[in-house]
Design a protein around this motif. Structure first.
Motif, mmCIF file in Angstrom:
data_model
loop_
_atom_site.group_PDB
_atom_site.id
_atom_site.type_symbol
_atom_site.label_atom_id
_atom_site.label_comp_id
_atom_site.label_asym_id
_atom_site.label_seq_id
_atom_site.Cartn_x
_atom_site.Cartn_y
_atom_site.Cartn_z
ATOM 1 N N LYS A 126 0.741 -1.269 0.008
ATOM 2 C CA LYS A 126 -0.040 -0.123 0.074
ATOM 3 C C LYS A 126 1.104 1.364 -0.076
ATOM 4 C CE LYS A 126 -3.482 -0.408 2.978
ATOM 5 N NZ LYS A 126 -4.081 0.027 4.213
ATOM 6 N N SER A 127 0.507 2.265 -0.658
ATOM 7 C CA SER A 127 1.249 3.482 -0.792
ATOM 8 C C SER A 127 0.496 4.588 0.029
ATOM 9 C CB SER A 127 1.412 4.062 -2.483
ATOM 10 O OG SER A 127 2.332 5.109 -2.381
ATOM 11 N N TYR A 128 1.155 5.305 0.866
ATOM 12 C CA TYR A 128 0.802 6.247 1.814
ATOM 13 C C TYR A 128 1.387 7.651 1.284
ATOM 14 C CZ TYR A 128 -0.718 2.502 4.755
ATOM 15 O OH TYR A 128 -1.403 1.376 5.492
ATOM 16 N N ILE A 147 -0.110 12.952 6.268
ATOM 17 C CA ILE A 147 -0.162 11.660 5.616
ATOM 18 C C ILE A 147 -1.752 11.292 5.149
ATOM 19 C CG2 ILE A 147 0.216 9.018 5.654
ATOM 20 C CD1 ILE A 147 2.470 9.628 7.886
ATOM 21 N N ARG A 148 -1.726 10.815 3.951
ATOM 22 C CA ARG A 148 -3.111 10.524 3.587
ATOM 23 C C ARG A 148 -3.496 8.892 3.998
ATOM 24 N NH1 ARG A 148 -2.300 13.850 -0.883
ATOM 25 N NH2 ARG A 148 -2.700 12.232 -2.345
ATOM 26 N N ILE A 149 -4.637 8.745 4.536
ATOM 27 C CA ILE A 149 -4.728 7.535 4.894
ATOM 28 C C ILE A 149 -6.280 7.076 4.106
ATOM 29 C CG2 ILE A 149 -5.317 5.869 6.863
ATOM 30 C CD1 ILE A 149 -2.482 6.934 7.149
ATOM 31 N N GLN A 150 -6.484 5.959 3.708
ATOM 32 C CA GLN A 150 -7.611 5.425 3.068
ATOM 33 C C GLN A 150 -8.103 4.216 3.803
ATOM 34 O OE1 GLN A 150 -6.747 4.146 -0.952
ATOM 35 N NE2 GLN A 150 -7.626 6.083 -1.886
ATOM 36 N N TYR A 151 -9.659 4.397 3.804
ATOM 37 C CA TYR A 151 -10.212 3.520 5.058
ATOM 38 C C TYR A 151 -11.585 3.276 4.394
ATOM 39 C CZ TYR A 151 -12.202 7.958 6.756
ATOM 40 O OH TYR A 151 -12.925 8.930 7.174
ATOM 41 N N THR A 197 -28.919 -3.630 2.262
ATOM 42 C CA THR A 197 -27.503 -3.614 2.925
ATOM 43 C C THR A 197 -26.999 -2.211 3.116
ATOM 44 O OG1 THR A 197 -26.463 -3.683 0.898
ATOM 45 C CG2 THR A 197 -26.800 -5.737 1.873
ATOM 46 N N PRO A 198 -26.400 -1.710 4.274
ATOM 47 C CA PRO A 198 -25.909 -0.393 4.258
ATOM 48 C C PRO A 198 -24.958 -0.001 3.251
ATOM 49 C CG PRO A 198 -25.006 -1.832 6.099
ATOM 50 C CD PRO A 198 -25.917 -2.469 5.070
ATOM 51 N N HIS A 199 -24.950 1.218 2.996
ATOM 52 C CA HIS A 199 -24.053 1.849 2.023
ATOM 53 C C HIS A 199 -22.618 2.245 2.597
ATOM 54 C CE1 HIS A 199 -23.863 6.176 2.760
ATOM 55 N NE2 HIS A 199 -25.193 6.056 2.952
ATOM 56 N N SER A 200 -21.717 1.982 2.134
ATOM 57 C CA SER A 200 -20.283 2.045 2.640
ATOM 58 C C SER A 200 -19.550 2.506 1.515
ATOM 59 C CB SER A 200 -19.704 0.861 3.096
ATOM 60 O OG SER A 200 -19.482 -0.303 2.500
ATOM 61 N N GLN A 201 -18.505 3.264 1.702
ATOM 62 C CA GLN A 201 -17.426 3.808 0.669
ATOM 63 C C GLN A 201 -16.117 3.878 0.875
ATOM 64 O OE1 GLN A 201 -20.699 6.035 1.319
ATOM 65 N NE2 GLN A 201 -19.605 6.102 3.495
ATOM 66 N N ARG A 202 -15.219 3.902 -0.014
ATOM 67 C CA ARG A 202 -13.706 4.399 0.136
ATOM 68 C C ARG A 202 -13.668 5.654 0.679
ATOM 69 N NH1 ARG A 202 -9.669 3.536 -4.654
ATOM 70 N NH2 ARG A 202 -10.705 1.608 -4.543
ATOM 71 N N SER A 203 -12.939 6.100 1.689
ATOM 72 C CA SER A 203 -12.912 7.299 2.420
ATOM 73 C C SER A 203 -11.524 7.699 2.563
ATOM 74 C CB SER A 203 -13.725 7.396 3.828
ATOM 75 O OG SER A 203 -14.917 6.799 3.458
ATOM 76 N N VAL A 235 -8.479 0.135 4.138
ATOM 77 C CA VAL A 235 -8.693 -0.554 2.995
ATOM 78 C C VAL A 235 -7.443 -1.605 3.011
ATOM 79 C CG1 VAL A 235 -9.482 1.254 1.556
ATOM 80 C CG2 VAL A 235 -7.236 1.155 1.697
ATOM 81 N N GLN A 236 -7.819 -2.624 2.233
ATOM 82 C CA GLN A 236 -7.183 -3.872 2.235
ATOM 83 C C GLN A 236 -6.196 -3.944 1.038
ATOM 84 O OE1 GLN A 236 -6.913 -6.104 5.430
ATOM 85 N NE2 GLN A 236 -7.728 -4.064 5.997
#
Length: 304
Positions: A126-128, A147-151, A197-203, A235-236
């Motif tokens: 993973k690249s940060y 730093i930017r983090i994706q989750y 199903t609940p909505h989820s998103q990359r953040s 994120v994985q």
């Protein structure tokens, strides 16, 4: 005999007598070596500038800044302490321009291998994105690390509405039956539990802290680990079915609005690093726009 080459910046005066806040270069490609446990070369881009307080000076000597950056990259490791030395050298190199301030901006990606949630031995890269800002002015050096983090973020309201839809469908299917066989209930859940199903998103979150200018290293991994533990749903990379299921379970156990994410991050960073700033964005799957939130510790003021 070859005549001396003209030096316009040194020998000509500006047509308009005005001082300038910053003059320099942006987008310089440079290899840098990180200090500390992340010691490794990275491909970075740099921004360098000094002030030009002399209103009559035609311009600065940008090649001096470029050479200083090249020597820094060749002989030193990136740290707040080494940046503080480079800032002083930049000002000293422009003493003839009266420069009293200098600033540096660096951007690069930190590649880290992250393990799968469940599968032993499975991992991926993973690249940060990292941004370092350093400035020296009025005898004071400031260094900021961002730093930017994706989750992943799953909406609490959507989850509640989904649960109600499943409950209502279950009640309608079984009616007023006095008793429901365990097998029948399990069969219904297997077939219908995902009818809503609940909505989820990359953040994404940008987290920012301030560092001591005398520090020997940048706490990159410590900062990443702190943020990802606070969010619980980074994120994985490489996954098998067991890892994907574990990720779904983490999302279900960590429902969060954008406000929740901002508060979690600020609380965790403040406990570990002191003064901090947080900006989060949830790239909505329900809406065509993003949900955003930001916060900072009291008294936080962006450098510059």
């Amino acid at each position: 005999m070859t005549s001396a080459l003209p030096d316009v910046a040194r020998h000509e005066a500006s047509d308009i007598a005005l001082a300038l806040d910053w003059v320099g270069m942006r987008g310089i490609a440079i290899p840098l070596v990180l200090g500390g446990p992340e010691a490794a070369p990275v491909a970075a881009t740099a921004e360098l500038a000094v002030d030009l307080p002399d209103p009559h000076a035609k311009g600065i000597h940008m090649s001096r800044l470029y050479r200083l950056l090249g020597a820094f990259a060749q002989h030193g490791k990136l740290s707040p302490g080494s940046l503080q030395r480079l800032l002083r050298e930049m000002m000293e190199s422009h003493a003839d321009c009266g420069s009293r301030a200098a600033r540096i901006g660096l951007e690069f990606g930190l590649l880290q291998q992250r393990p799968a949630l469940r599968t032993p031995g499975l991992a991926g890269w993973k690249s940060y994105p990292v941004n370092v800002q350093a400035m020296h002015r009025d005898g004071i050096t400031q260094v900021e690390l961002a730093i930017r983090i994706q989750y992943s973020s799953t909406c609490p309201c959507s989850a509640a509405l989904s649960r109600q839809a499943v409950r209502d469908a279950f009640a309608e299917h079984f009616g007023d039956a006095p008793g429901i066989a365990r097998g029948d209930a399990l069969d219904w859940i297997s077939s219908h539990a995902s009818l809503a199903t609940p909505h989820s998103q990359r953040s994404e979150a940008e987290i920012r802290i301030r560092l001591s200018p005398a520090a020997d290293t940048l706490p990159l991994l410590a900062m990443i680990d702190c943020a990802e533990m606070a969010l619980a749903t980074p994120v994985q990379t490489a996954v098998k079915r067991a890892d994907e299921q574990a990720f779904a379970q983490l999302n279900g156990a960590n429902l969060m609005y954008v406000e929740d994410a901002a508060r979690r991050l600020r609380q965790a960073l403040e406990q570990h690093f002191g003064a901090c700033s947080v900006a989060v964005s949830h790239h909505e799957s329900l809406h065509p726009h993003d949900a955003v939130a930001s916060c900072a510790t009291p008294g936080w003021k962006r450098m510059g």
